[in-house]
Each structure stands twice: as C-alpha cells, then as structure tokens.
Design a protein around this motif. Structure first.
Motif, PDB file in Angstrom:
ATOM      1  N   LEU A  79       0.014  -8.822  44.825  1.00 30.10           N
ATOM      2  CA  LEU A  79      -0.470  -7.579  44.203  1.00 30.10           C
ATOM      3  C   LEU A  79      -1.052  -7.981  42.834  1.00 30.10           C
ATOM      4  O   LEU A  79      -1.748  -8.971  42.737  1.00 30.10           O
ATOM      5  CB  LEU A  79       0.650  -6.536  44.054  1.00 30.10           C
ATOM      6  CG  LEU A  79       1.506  -6.220  45.295  1.00 30.10           C
ATOM      7  CD1 LEU A  79       2.603  -5.220  44.973  1.00 30.10           C
ATOM      8  CD2 LEU A  79       0.659  -5.689  46.437  1.00 30.10           C
ATOM      9  N   LYS A  96       3.058  -5.516  54.895  1.00 28.48           N
ATOM     10  CA  LYS A  96       1.775  -5.524  55.628  1.00 28.48           C
ATOM     11  C   LYS A  96       2.059  -5.504  57.129  1.00 28.48           C
ATOM     12  O   LYS A  96       1.367  -4.839  57.899  1.00 28.48           O
ATOM     13  CB  LYS A  96       0.959  -6.783  55.279  1.00 28.48           C
ATOM     14  CG  LYS A  96       0.447  -6.795  53.853  1.00 28.48           C
ATOM     15  CD  LYS A  96      -0.965  -6.250  53.739  1.00 28.48           C
ATOM     16  CE  LYS A  96      -1.266  -5.950  52.283  1.00 28.48           C
ATOM     17  NZ  LYS A  96      -2.591  -5.470  52.002  1.00 28.48           N
ATOM     18  N   GLU A 138      -3.326 -13.277  52.827  1.00 28.18           N
ATOM     19  CA  GLU A 138      -2.937 -12.219  51.895  1.00 28.18           C
ATOM     20  C   GLU A 138      -2.479 -12.794  50.563  1.00 28.18           C
ATOM     21  O   GLU A 138      -1.723 -13.787  50.521  1.00 28.18           O
ATOM     22  CB  GLU A 138      -1.799 -11.401  52.521  1.00 28.18           C
ATOM     23  CG  GLU A 138      -1.457 -10.128  51.769  1.00 28.18           C
ATOM     24  CD  GLU A 138      -2.559  -9.066  51.838  1.00 28.18           C
ATOM     25  OE1 GLU A 138      -3.161  -8.905  52.913  1.00 28.18           O
ATOM     26  OE2 GLU A 138      -2.841  -8.430  50.809  1.00 28.18           O
ATOM     27  N   ASP A 139      -2.925 -12.146  49.508  1.00 26.72           N
ATOM     28  CA  ASP A 139      -2.438 -12.424  48.154  1.00 26.72           C
ATOM     29  C   ASP A 139      -2.442 -13.909  47.795  1.00 26.72           C
ATOM     30  O   ASP A 139      -1.432 -14.464  47.316  1.00 26.72           O
ATOM     31  CB  ASP A 139      -1.049 -11.777  47.962  1.00 26.72           C
ATOM     32  CG  ASP A 139      -1.158 -10.251  47.939  1.00 26.72           C
ATOM     33  OD1 ASP A 139      -2.286  -9.735  48.075  1.00 26.72           O
ATOM     34  OD2 ASP A 139      -0.129  -9.577  47.789  1.00 26.72           O
ATOM     35  N   ASP A 163      -7.652 -10.418  53.473  1.00 21.45           N
ATOM     36  CA  ASP A 163      -7.629  -8.967  53.324  1.00 21.45           C
ATOM     37  C   ASP A 163      -7.971  -8.515  51.911  1.00 21.45           C
ATOM     38  O   ASP A 163      -8.703  -7.529  51.720  1.00 21.45           O
ATOM     39  CB  ASP A 163      -6.209  -8.540  53.736  1.00 21.45           C
ATOM     40  CG  ASP A 163      -5.934  -7.100  53.507  1.00 21.45           C
ATOM     41  OD1 ASP A 163      -6.841  -6.306  53.746  1.00 21.45           O
ATOM     42  OD2 ASP A 163      -4.812  -6.780  53.096  1.00 21.45           O
ATOM     43  N   ASP A 164      -7.459  -9.227  50.900  1.00 18.78           N
ATOM     44  CA  ASP A 164      -7.723  -8.795  49.515  1.00 18.78           C
ATOM     45  C   ASP A 164      -9.207  -8.846  49.204  1.00 18.78           C
ATOM     46  O   ASP A 164      -9.712  -8.057  48.412  1.00 18.78           O
ATOM     47  CB  ASP A 164      -6.955  -9.672  48.525  1.00 18.78           C
ATOM     48  CG  ASP A 164      -5.474  -9.520  48.742  1.00 18.78           C
ATOM     49  OD1 ASP A 164      -4.928  -8.493  48.345  1.00 18.78           O
ATOM     50  OD2 ASP A 164      -4.886 -10.419  49.383  1.00 18.78           O
ATOM     51  N   ASN A 289      -2.566  -3.108  41.609  1.00 21.02           N
ATOM     52  CA  ASN A 289      -1.267  -2.645  42.118  1.00 21.02           C
ATOM     53  C   ASN A 289      -0.150  -3.421  41.445  1.00 21.02           C
ATOM     54  O   ASN A 289      -0.318  -4.598  41.150  1.00 21.02           O
ATOM     55  CB  ASN A 289      -1.192  -2.877  43.628  1.00 21.02           C
ATOM     56  CG  ASN A 289      -2.008  -1.852  44.384  1.00 21.02           C
ATOM     57  OD1 ASN A 289      -1.950  -0.669  44.105  1.00 21.02           O
ATOM     58  ND2 ASN A 289      -2.765  -2.340  45.363  1.00 21.02           N
ATOM     59  N   ASN A 320      -7.307   1.681  49.035  1.00 24.23           N
ATOM     60  CA  ASN A 320      -6.401   0.567  49.300  1.00 24.23           C
ATOM     61  C   ASN A 320      -6.762  -0.030  50.642  1.00 24.23           C
ATOM     62  O   ASN A 320      -7.107   0.702  51.579  1.00 24.23           O
ATOM     63  CB  ASN A 320      -4.956   1.092  49.320  1.00 24.23           C
ATOM     64  CG  ASN A 320      -3.942  -0.029  49.347  1.00 24.23           C
ATOM     65  OD1 ASN A 320      -3.935  -0.842  50.261  1.00 24.23           O
ATOM     66  ND2 ASN A 320      -3.084  -0.072  48.345  1.00 24.23           N
ATOM     67  N   ASN A 321      -6.632  -1.354  50.741  1.00 25.21           N
ATOM     68  CA  ASN A 321      -7.058  -1.993  51.996  1.00 25.21           C
ATOM     69  C   ASN A 321      -6.231  -1.591  53.210  1.00 25.21           C
ATOM     70  O   ASN A 321      -6.578  -1.918  54.338  1.00 25.21           O
ATOM     71  CB  ASN A 321      -7.130  -3.520  51.837  1.00 25.21           C
ATOM     72  CG  ASN A 321      -5.879  -4.101  51.214  1.00 25.21           C
ATOM     73  OD1 ASN A 321      -4.787  -3.595  51.417  1.00 25.21           O
ATOM     74  ND2 ASN A 321      -6.047  -5.188  50.467  1.00 25.21           N
TER      75      ASN A 321
HETATM   76  C1  LIG Z   1      -3.280  -3.797  48.369  1.00 27.17           C
HETATM   77  C2  LIG Z   1      -3.249  -5.234  48.207  1.00 27.17           C
HETATM   78  O1  LIG Z   1      -3.482  -5.964  49.142  1.00 27.17           O
HETATM   79  C3  LIG Z   1      -2.962  -5.784  46.914  1.00 27.17           C
HETATM   80  O2  LIG Z   1      -2.783  -5.047  45.955  1.00 27.17           O
HETATM   81  O3  LIG Z   1      -2.915  -7.014  46.829  1.00 27.17           O
END
Ligand SMILES: CC(=O)C(=O)O
Ligand SMILES: NC(=O)C1=CN([C@@H]2O[C@H](COP(=O)(O)OP(=O)(O)OC[C@H]3O[C@@H](n4cnc5c(N)ncnc54)[C@H](OP(=O)(O)O)[C@@H]3O)[C@@H](O)[C@H]2O)C=CC1
Ligand SMILES: [Mg+2]
Length: 769
Positions: A79, A96, A138-139, A163-164, A289, A320-321
């Motif tokens: 986030l 997720k 992710e992230d 995804d981000d 976030n 938001n994704n």
């Molecule tokens: C929503 C999302 O994937 C983030 O904040 O990293």
C-alpha cells in the motif's frame, strides 16, 4: 479508546479471531468415503497424472490450474506503507485473494517472496508457471517492478499483470474519463498534477496519455520534488515525465490552476489551500492507501465544485484497483489468454466507464445504504459490490482477448457466458432474469395505488429505467413530487393522478361500480365515495383499459386491498376462486408454493381449483410444473381430515387432468427428494425429478412454510402472485422491500402480456364466428 484506536483494534481482531488470517483451502470433490479418498489420492490420482504427462494441456482439465491465480509480492511497496517486508505484506495479499474469490470466484494462493533481487524474483515466479493460470504481481516497488513485469510477460505463457500499475491505471482511467465529462473538461486540454512517480503513478499517467491527455500538460513529483530535465537522479522511465515548465518548484506551485490532481504517493501531502488554488470544477484522485493525499472531508469542504475520489471504501468514489483485477483475470482465464494486452486493458476501461452511466441496481443502493446512486460528482465509477461488474468487465476483457489473438479458447455463446459468470457469484436467479427479459419485450402500464411512498416511487423509477413497465402514479400530486425531489428520483413525464381531483372520471367509475353492485347493498352515493379510495380507482382504471395492471398493498392489509379488485374486476371466466402463489428462489432452483394467501382451509375440490390455477400460471413462465399435493401422510399411510382431502384432490386431478404431472398425498421431503420417493413409492407418477410446485393442504401450512424457507433457508420469495383474476391485480405484502415490489411489477407485466394476448385471441374468435 477513541474512534480511531477502536477501529485499529477491530482490524486486528478481525484478522486474529478464530482461524487466523482470511483464507483457507476448501476441497471441491466429495471426500466422505474410502472410495472418494481412493479416487482423490493414491491410487486413483495416478490416472490424471499420466494423462497430463502425455499431454501437458490436460493440466487444465484435471487440476485447478485454470482458476488459480498467484498473488505475489516481495513486500517492497505495501500500500503506501513502504518496504515493510514479505511477512508484513501477507495480510494485504490474503486480502487480494479474498477479493478475487468473492468478486470473481477465482482461487488464489498468496506468495510472499523473500528477495529484492530481480533475477531471483523472476526465476522463482517463472518456475511456478505449471501451478497457476495467471500471476498477479502486487506491491512491488518501482523501478524493479517494471523490469520484473517486463521479463515475466516475455518469458511466461500465462497472463501476468502488475496490479498496482495496470489495475490502477484501468480504474483511474475510467474514473478520469467520467469525471472530466461531468466537470465539462476535455482530456486533451486538462492540466494535471501527478504526485508520486512509482509503479502506480507511471503506469496510470501512461494510460491517461493513451486516453488523450497531453504530456506537456502533466507535472509529476516524487519524494524529492518536481521531475525536471535538470534532475540527475531520474531513470529513463521517469525522465519521460520531466516537465519543461520552469515556474514550478513545489507541489503548491503546480496545483495553482490545475484541473486534475492524481495522488499515488503518500498520505496527507495536499492541503486545503492547494485545493482552493485549483481551476474551476477541479478533480482530485487521492489514491494513496490507507491514508489519501488529502482527507476526503477536508477536500470537499475546500471546494463546492470538486469531484473528490480516494482509494478507500468508506467514502464516495472509491478509485481502487479492486474494481479491475478480479474481472480482468476472470475474463483472461476464461479464454485461457496468454497475456493481458493493451486491447484487453482498454476494453476494461471502457466497460467500467460506461457502467457508471447506467441505472444502478437496487441491490447496490441497498448494499451501501444509499437511496439513489446516479452518475454525477459522487458517483463517477461503479461501486465494488455491483454484481454487473463481472458480466460487463470480464466479458469485455474476454472478447478483446479473442479479437486481439491472445485467447487459446473461444467463447461463441455470450449469453451462456453471462449466465456462467453470474452463477459464479451464487447469483442463480436465472428465472428472475428471464422474467425481466420477457417483461421488457412488451412493457405494460402499471398503476401504483400507493405512489405517495418512497419505496413505490423508487420501484417505479427502476421498472421505468429498465424498460419493464410504464408507471402510473395515484396519490396527492404535490406529496408525490416532494418525495421524488427529496430522494432525487427522476420519473420523467410520468402520469400522476389524484383521484380526489378527477371528479368526472370518478363519477363514471362510480356509476359503473354502482351498476355492478346495486343488488349487493351498494348505493350510488357510497360508490361515489369509494372512488376516492385509490384501490377502487386503480381497479377501475384497469377495468376500463386505462392501465394494464394494478399494484397495491404496501401499506394496507391483504383483504382490504384485494376486495375492491374482486368487486370491480372479478375472477376469470370459468374460475370461481382466486389463490395466492409464491415463487421461492432456492439454492436448488425455483419452487412454487400455494395457496399461501387466500384460502384458509380449502376442500378437496378447492385444492383442485388452486392446483389448476397454479399449473396454468407456472406454465406461462415456460416451466413444466411437477406438482406434489402435500400432507403429513404418504399415499394413504395416515387417516384424518388432511390426508383424506388431499388424497381426494389428487384422485380428482388424475381423473380430470390426465396430462398434468401431479401426485400425492405426500410429505414434503418425498416431494423434493426423488431418490427417497423412488425407493419407497416406485409407482408415483412424480418419479424422476423433484417437484417444483407444492400444494399445501391449508393456508396456515403454506404460509408458515414459505416464511421459514425465506428466513432460515435464505430463499428469495417472489409474490404473492394473485391467481384467477380477470385482469392483472397484484397485492404486495405489507412492508415489502423495493426489490420485492420490482419483482411483483415484473410478474404483473407478464401477467398483463398473457391476459392481453388471450383477450385479443378471444375477440378474434368472436369476430370470425
Ligand atoms: C490498492 C492497492 O493495490 C494499493 O494501495 O497498493
Ligand atoms: N487506489 C489504488 O487502487 C492504488 C493505490 N496505490 C497507492 O499509491 C501509492 C504508491 O504505490 P506504488 O506506486 O505501488 O509504490 P511505489 O513505491 O512504486 O511508488 C511510490 C511513489 O511515491 C513517491 N512518494 C512517496 N512519498 C511521497 C511524497 N511525500 N511526495 C511525493 N512523492 C512521494 C515515491 O517517490 P520516490 O520514487 O522518490 O521514492 C514513489 O515515486 C501507495 O500509497 C499505494 O497504496 C497503489 C496502487 C493502487
Ligand atoms: Mg497494491
């Protein structure tokens, strides 16, 4: 404890209570017997292993691969919390996984990988290709995320998406298009400030450029300030967003006169003064976030003309994704796409943007406890709980994959695919959807007797928007308009009639009613008085052909509501009673219950009449009724008033209606369990499939049964559907919900279609005689 620490503790408890964490593995095959286990594991499991060894594509046939996505992180940009490590990222990755499952029925293994080395990370993920149908990165922080994704996409043959980057770009791209439309701005003219120059910010900005935003109108910041060509710490990727403007040093400078602010950085870096300095009708997407770049309320208080969005679920406009990744992967998996390409992403952007402009289903309003969501400053993109996302976005993505040549499986029957998508959400209300579609083919005029209530007006708006019916509203005109104004309902040029003001029409109706009832104790004076009652007036409108069906009963008891309709319209020719039926939408499919509303203790002959009415009405829905006449006895196993009258009813039905599939008397479990019935009563004419129509011996039993099924069994009850009237009149249960009213209108429209067709048929026959 204050509110915020309470919430923090709630979040910790949520994760630690019971089984720790948020997800688990659930078997999908029976495991009850020794035999099941022999098939599931050794020796049975060797068979699919050998098949896959012979043909590797069979892995999709015999394992969960086709529906399994890896959510993979190394915890470097969790986030907006920064590089907190792989273990600390696990709650987000489980989260997720949970969202993939509840929104798109995709199974997830979350994998938290302990490396920040690009080669090592890439090699680990590549080696996992046999397990998964897709990979959601992710992230992972910039710039390594770009290199990782580029290599994995090139070297793997299953869809890989960070995804981000792309999930966020798709959603915020759709939101930007809609926000600009609402604020009257052109994409190629807007001045945009992007705070953040990481994974999400770079990808989102690229998407905005592809939607028409001009690069020279973008100013981007990272933690060290504005990106300029003079900076010597920028890589090639960021350098492409270096601004040529020389008048900008701080974020405050850039915000002056800007149309759009996009935040993909960290919490609370934008001030109210900066918002005040923006151009007219500004747009703010504060997407960091969990803390957005500026608090929602602060931004809204700073400017009345603002469109404000955050990444959070507790304010309007959640950009938001989550609106994207479940559905993008669903579409990609369903056509076994080898990649998620630009065409698929753009298709998702358009689908999401378009959806926001369509009328919002009532279930969404209810889920968010909002009365009337509609396209505008507080609703620029769909809400995550909107179940239309799966059909709209996944099919757009699947179609684009097929058209752009990355699909290994082709969908040809899109209606069937829609049904499949909906059934994934446990939304198996196919019958209700079919009924709505049937109603839409020939919408009818529905008069609402209680139009001075919010629920009726809301339902009227929904059926009008969906093209199911043309509402006519009865009641005090000013009062109705006030409720519409207060709740932002828009029924266009809907006809509103206050019977109290319709002196002439009332007089005509009263004379008609008087003629009909003069020998049954009604005087003309009384008839005139009764016509100010909206149930009498509405029934007369239907009788005189000024409306096709009447809906009433929300605020009055059943008997009071049904009486005027019986006196004015009466029963069908050859039918000497009415009955009430419920359609119960259960997990095992639709089941019809009757009589649940009118006949308290029907005789054998009355049970026959009820059965005939129900059989005919169910057949009109293109369902072949399989009828069980219920008792506490099975085929003579008990004596008593109920077994005897139900047995007699079945005897008459078998004699007079040999083509009807009906049997009894029988207990409810035998009616619904074909195996039980076949084992014990092999002779039953109902054998083979469960009954879909249950005739109850008394009103009491039918009414109690449907309410129990509704409350404990979680079935949706549609009804009571009034059977046997000459023209369609349907009486709501006291206090029905908006959804129940909409369902009743749908039934009323179909009823009106059938009755209009029948009466046209009869007039034709009369003419040809
Ligand atoms: C929503 C999302 O994937 C983030 O904040 O990293
Ligand atoms: N709403 C949504 O759907 C999504 C929201 N996000 C949010 O976006 C943010 C960034 O995520 P992501 O791109 O994955 O992470 P990255 O680590 O890749 O990027 C973070 C970027 O923000 C910059 N940054 C950090 N603090 C500031 C600051 N005070 N002022 C200006 N720039 C700053 C960093 O600068 P530098 O490069 O100099 O370190 C970096 O460029 C997070 O808060 C994340 O929660 C992310 C994805 C989806
Ligand atoms: Mg993320």
């Amino acid at each position: 404890m204050n509110k915020s620490s309470n919430r923090k503790q709630d979040a910790l408890n949520y994760h630690s209570n019971g089984r720790p964490g948020k997800i688990q593995v659930v078997p999908t095959k029976p495991t009850n017997s020794q035999r099941d286990l022999t098939l599931a594991y050794s020796p049975g499991v060797a068979e699919p292993c050998l098949r896959i060894a012979e043909n590797v594509e069979d892995v999709y046939k015999y394992t969960a691969k086709s529906n399994l996505v890896a959510v993979i992180s190394n915890g470097t940009a969790v986030l907006g919390l920064g590089n907190i490590g792989p273990e600390a990222s696990k709650p987000v990755m489980e989260g997720k996984g949970l969202l993939f499952k509840i929104y798109a029925d995709i199974d997830v293994f979350d994998l938290e990988v302990n490396t920040q080395n690009v080669d090592e990370f890439v090699n680990i993920v590549k080696a996992l290709e046999p397990t998964f149908g897709g990979v959601n990165l992710e992230d992972i922080s910039a710039p390594t995320c770009f290199e990782i994704e580029r290599r994995l996409k090139a070297e793997m043959n299953i869809p890989v998406m960070h995804d981000d980057q792309h999930g966020t770009a798709i959603i915020s791209g759709a939101a930007l298009m809609n926000a600009c439309e609402i604020q009257g701005k052109k994409l190629d003219k807007i001045k945009m400030v992007v705070n953040g120059a990481g994974a999400a910010a770079v990808s989102c900005t690229k998407m905005y450029l592809s939607l028409g935003v001009k690069k020279e109108n973008v100013v981007m910041f990272d933690i060290n300030g504005v990106l300029t060509p003079q900076r010597d710490d920028l890589d090639e990727l960021r350098m492409q967003f270096a601004t040529q403007r020389t008048d900008v040093t701080t974020l405050a400078d850039a915000m002056k006169g800007a149309d759009v602010f996009v935040g993909l950085s960290a919490g609370n870096v934008v001030t109210a003064d900066m918002v005040v300095s923006m151009a007219k009708n500004p747009i703010i997407f504060a997407m960091a976030n969990p803390e957005p770049e500026i608090n929602y309320d602060v931004a809204k208080a700073a400017r009345k003309d603002i469109i404000m969005a955050t990444g959070r679920s507790d304010f309007p406009n959640q950009v938001n994704n989550v609106l994207g990744f479940p559905y993008i992967f669903r579409g990609a998996l369903d056509v076994r796409a080898t990649a998620i390409n630009e065409e698929m992403k753009i298709a998702a952007v358009k689908a999401i943007a378009e959806m926001a402009k369509k009328p919002v289903p009532e279930a969404v309003n209810l889920a968010y406890n909002i009365t009337n969501l509609k396209f505008g400053r507080d609703y620029i993109i769909p809400k995550p709980m909107d179940q239309r996302l799966i059909t709209e976005v996944s099919s757009a993505v699947a179609r684009a994959a097929i058209e752009s040549g990355v699909a290994r499986k082709v969908i040809t029957d899109w209606n069937a695919y829609h049904e499949e998508l909906l059934s994934r959400l446990g939304n198996n209300n196919k019958l209700l959807r079919d009924m709505t579609n049937k109603a839409k083919q020939e919408p009818k005029r529905i008069v609402f007797a209680e139009a001075d209530t919010y629920k009726i007006l809301r339902a009227a708006q929904i059926v009008k928007d969906e093209g199911v019916a043309t509402p006519i509203l009865l009641g005090d005109v000013e009062r109705i308009k006030k409720i519409m104004r207060e709740n932002e309902l828009d029924l266009g040029d809907v006809q509103i009639i206050d019977p109290k003001l319709e002196t002439e029409r009332r007089q005509e109706f009263a004379e008609y009613f008087f003629k009909k009832r003069q020998r049954r104790g009604i005087t003309l004076y009384e008839a005139e008085k009764l016509m100010t009652d909206r149930n009498y007036y509405g029934a007369c409108m239907v009788q005189f052909g000024e409306a096709d069906a009447l809906i009433s009963g929300l605020t009055k008891n059943y008997a009071t509501t049904v009486k005027p309709a019986l006196q004015i319209i009466g029963t069908e020719e050859g039918v000497n009673r009415v009955a009430g039926m419920y359609l119960m939408i259960t997990e095992k499919g639709p089941v019809f219950f009757g009589d649940t509303t009118i006949n308290v203790n029907p005789t054998a002959q009355e049970l026959v009449d009820i059965t005939v009415l129900m059989e005919r009405s169910i057949a009109q829905l293109n369902i072949k009724p399989r009828i069980a006449v219920l008792s506490y006895s099975n085929f003579g196993s008990n004596e008593g008033e109920i077994p005897e009258k139900t047995r007699e009813a079945v005897r008459i039905l078998h004699e007079k209606y040999p083509d009807m599939i009906v049997d009894g008397e029988m207990q409810a479990n035998f009616a619904l369990n074909p195996r039980l019935l076949a084992e014990n009563f092999e002779f039953s004419t109902l054998n083979g499939k469960p009954a879909n129509t249950l005739i109850f011996p008394t009103l009491e039993s039918g009414n109690i049964a449907y309410k129990l099924l509704q409350e404990i069994g979680g079935a949706e009850a549609v009804g009571p559907i009034l059977l046997g009237m000459k023209k369609p009149v349907h009486v709501l249960q006291l206090g029905s919900s908006v959804r129940e009213i909409v369902n009743m209108v749908t039934i009323a429209v179909i009823d009106a279609q059938v009755k209009c067709a029948q009466s046209a048929d009869q007039s034709k026959k009369r003419r040809s005689k």
